[in-house]
Scaffold this motif. Structure first.
Motif, PDB file in Angstrom:
ATOM      1  N   HIS A   1      23.666  57.202  31.210  1.00  0.00           N
ATOM      2  CA  HIS A   1      25.241  57.866  30.926  1.00  0.00           C
ATOM      3  C   HIS A   1      26.153  56.755  30.318  1.00  0.00           C
ATOM      4  O   HIS A   1      25.952  55.679  30.636  1.00  0.00           O
ATOM      5  CB  HIS A   1      25.983  58.307  32.471  1.00  0.00           C
TER       6      HIS A   1
ATOM      7  N   MET B   1      24.709  56.472  23.725  1.00  0.00           N
ATOM      8  CA  MET B   1      24.282  57.567  22.716  1.00  0.00           C
ATOM      9  C   MET B   1      22.729  57.166  22.287  1.00  0.00           C
ATOM     10  O   MET B   1      22.530  55.896  22.373  1.00  0.00           O
ATOM     11  CB  MET B   1      25.289  57.948  21.499  1.00  0.00           C
TER      12      MET B   1
ATOM     13  N   ARG C   1      32.105  62.250  18.456  1.00  0.00           N
ATOM     14  CA  ARG C   1      31.621  60.871  18.495  1.00  0.00           C
ATOM     15  C   ARG C   1      32.955  59.976  18.421  1.00  0.00           C
ATOM     16  O   ARG C   1      32.911  59.012  18.999  1.00  0.00           O
ATOM     17  CB  ARG C   1      30.784  60.514  17.366  1.00  0.00           C
TER      18      ARG C   1
ATOM     19  N   PHE D   1      34.611  59.942  21.869  1.00  0.00           N
ATOM     20  CA  PHE D   1      33.806  59.164  22.510  1.00  0.00           C
ATOM     21  C   PHE D   1      34.210  57.757  22.300  1.00  0.00           C
ATOM     22  O   PHE D   1      34.308  56.900  23.505  1.00  0.00           O
ATOM     23  CB  PHE D   1      32.233  59.583  22.249  1.00  0.00           C
TER      24      PHE D   1
ATOM     25  N   THR E   1      28.389  60.793  28.980  1.00  0.00           N
ATOM     26  CA  THR E   1      27.106  61.316  28.314  1.00  0.00           C
ATOM     27  C   THR E   1      26.041  61.901  29.170  1.00  0.00           C
ATOM     28  O   THR E   1      25.946  61.333  30.468  1.00  0.00           O
ATOM     29  CB  THR E   1      26.484  60.537  27.296  1.00  0.00           C
TER      30      THR E   1
ATOM     31  N   PRO F   1      27.982  63.325  24.522  1.00  0.00           N
ATOM     32  CA  PRO F   1      29.218  63.226  25.170  1.00  0.00           C
ATOM     33  C   PRO F   1      29.808  64.635  25.232  1.00  0.00           C
ATOM     34  O   PRO F   1      30.681  65.154  24.444  1.00  0.00           O
ATOM     35  CB  PRO F   1      30.105  62.528  23.882  1.00  0.00           C
ATOM     36  N   SER F   2      29.150  65.381  26.343  1.00  0.00           N
ATOM     37  CA  SER F   2      29.334  66.766  26.358  1.00  0.00           C
ATOM     38  C   SER F   2      30.894  66.978  26.570  1.00  0.00           C
ATOM     39  O   SER F   2      31.476  68.153  26.121  1.00  0.00           O
ATOM     40  CB  SER F   2      28.374  67.442  27.426  1.00  0.00           C
TER      41      SER F   2
END
Length: 479
Positions: free
Chosen positions: A10, A13, A314, A317, A332, A338-339
């Protein structure tokens, strides 16, 4: 992190994009809605001089990308332009650049959804405009919740479709020119059509200048390789290849395609509210080919929106990582996506639906949002160039050691900034771009207020104004 892993912790990426993904993302980013849909409007405004407009813009875009490439490779801990801006210009710059880039892609995605609506209604005008807009927004949300490898594969095949379609159009057009094809209206396909209907500059200097307004929108997306580099396996090798190929891409996909289109159909007969790629084949009697090209430009708009949504999430994020956005956006899932940032960004895509009902038509809506996006992207590109100027002054040793130096590094950045001032003038000059341009300062006033609020909160909580960018060698450095 191993590139074969299927999960990511988490808050991290994955580097799941391969060389072929980055190369095709670079190509696809340069072939978007601005070319397929906007070029019809541009041709009606500038005539054949639009060819020179694209060449001039492409010339300066190449230098912007070379500056970005050298900056990114000078420290592989840079993930976005926001990281570069905050390191070179200060925390406030990171905040402004990142939020502005996120917002510009939200607007660009809305423009793409508006374009998709126009494409769908070409097949069946009876389809209500809100329906394709709604479906597109939902599909884009689902696509961007997939792992970055899926995004890479999707954009890879989207780009392949666009490349094959444009190359096919150029090939068909060349055959029509060589055989001197005559349309039902009596127009003969000939390269001479470029200058036999009022010359190369039929609208004079004013038409040439006005071509830069929406022309700049066509190039929005070339900087996507800078965002994607953060999730690429080997950026030191793949990024230079992607950037150096920009010139040949512009010559083929922009200049080559438009030369063929205006040779087959005299520029004054190209409808401003239609894709010239489709209408050219339709005039030539290739009904099935025109149908196929319409499907291609439809997928192209979807590809552009998909890339923009990826880039925007992104950036969001990164903002969250710095404390410049709610902490939840830095979360994430176990696939490195990164929903929460995706869901938040996608909410704004649905604004395309009321926009379609507020204006005088699809093209009017597209012109407004694309002009607004062009205004905002000047700030993003400008931040890259200004950061590069500061980088050369502050870190001459990095510049000296760089294996990917920007050409004409002493004067090119200043020439680019001067060009941006010219573009701003053209946006202010045009009747249909003036309002979006003048609305942009309101956005920056909002950003100023938000930055003051965020800064006070960070200081009150005893947190740094931004996360520091490490200067130690990156684990993926091959040197």
């Amino acid at each position: 992190m191993s590139t074969t892993e299927t999960t990511a912790p988490h808050g991290e990426m994955q580097r799941g994009l391969k060389n072929r993904h980055l190369q095709l993302i670079a190509i696809g980013g340069a072939i978007g809605t601005g070319l397929f849909l906007g070029s019809g409007k541009l041709i009606s405004v500038s005539g054949p001089s639009i060819i020179f407009v694209y060449m001039v813009i492409g010339f300066f875009v190449f230098f912007i990308m070379r500056a970005l490439g050298e900056l990114l490779l000078s420290n592989l801990h840079y993930k976005t332009f926001g990281d570069i801006a905050k390191d070179m210009l200060g925390p406030w710059a990171g905040f402004f650049v990142s939020w502005n880039y996120w917002f510009s892609w939200v607007i660009a995605c809305v423009a793409d959804i508006v374009a998709i609506t126009a494409y769908v209604q070409w097949f069946n005008p009876a389809i209500p405009s809100w329906l394709p807009a709604l479906i597109t927004a939902v599909v884009l949300t689902v696509l961007n919740l997939q792992p970055v490898k899926i995004f890479g594969e999707t954009e890879f095949w989207f780009a392949i479709i666009k490349i094959v379609a444009i190359l096919g159009l150029i090939a068909v057009g060349l055959i029509l020119i060589v055989t001197r094809f005559q349309s039902p209206d009596g127009d003969v396909a000939s390269i001479a059509n470029l200058w036999e209907h009022g010359g190369m500059f039929p609208m004079g200097a004013s038409g040439f200048v006005l071509g830069f307004q929406m022309g700049i929108f066509s190039f929005i997306g070339v900087e996507l390789v800078g965002t994607a580099a953060a999730e690429t396996e080997n950026p030191r090798k793949t990024l230079p290849k992607a950037i150096n190929s920009i010139v040949i891409r512009i010559l083929i996909f922009y200049v080559g395609a438009l030369v063929v289109i205006m040779s087959v159909t005299p520029w004054q007969k190209i409808a401003p509210d239609q894709s010239p790629f489709v209408s050219t084949l339709a005039v030539a009697g290739f009904g099935l080919a025109a149908f196929a090209i319409q499907l291609v430009v439809l997928t192209s708009a979807a590809s552009s929106a998909n890339s923009g949504l990826y880039s925007g999430t992104r950036m969001l994020f990164g903002l969250s990582k710095d404390g410049h956005a709610p902490r939840a956006f830095a979360w994430t899932n176990n696939r490195g996506v990164p929903s929460k940032a995706v869901f938040f960004t996608c909410v704004f895509l649905f604004s395309a639906i009321p926009l379609l009902f507020a204006g005088d038509g699809v093209i009017a809506a597209f012109t407004f949002v694309s002009s607004m996006c062009a205004t905002l992207i000047l700030f993003t590109w400008g931040s890259i160039v200004v950061s590069y100027i500061v980088y050369r002054r502050r870190h001459p040793e990095r510049h000296a050691a760089s294996q990917f130096k920007m050409p004409l590094a002493t004067i090119a950045p200043w020439l680019v900034l001067g060009f941006f001032v010219f573009i701003a003038g053209t946006l202010l000059y045009g009747d249909d771009t003036r309002a979006p341009f003048l609305a942009a300062p309101v956005w920056f006033l909002i950003l100023t207020a938000l930055w003051q609020l965020r800064k006070r909160r960070l200081l009150r909580d005893g947190r740094p104004l931004t996360a520091a960018v490490p200067t130690i060698p990156h684990p993926l450095d091959e040197d």
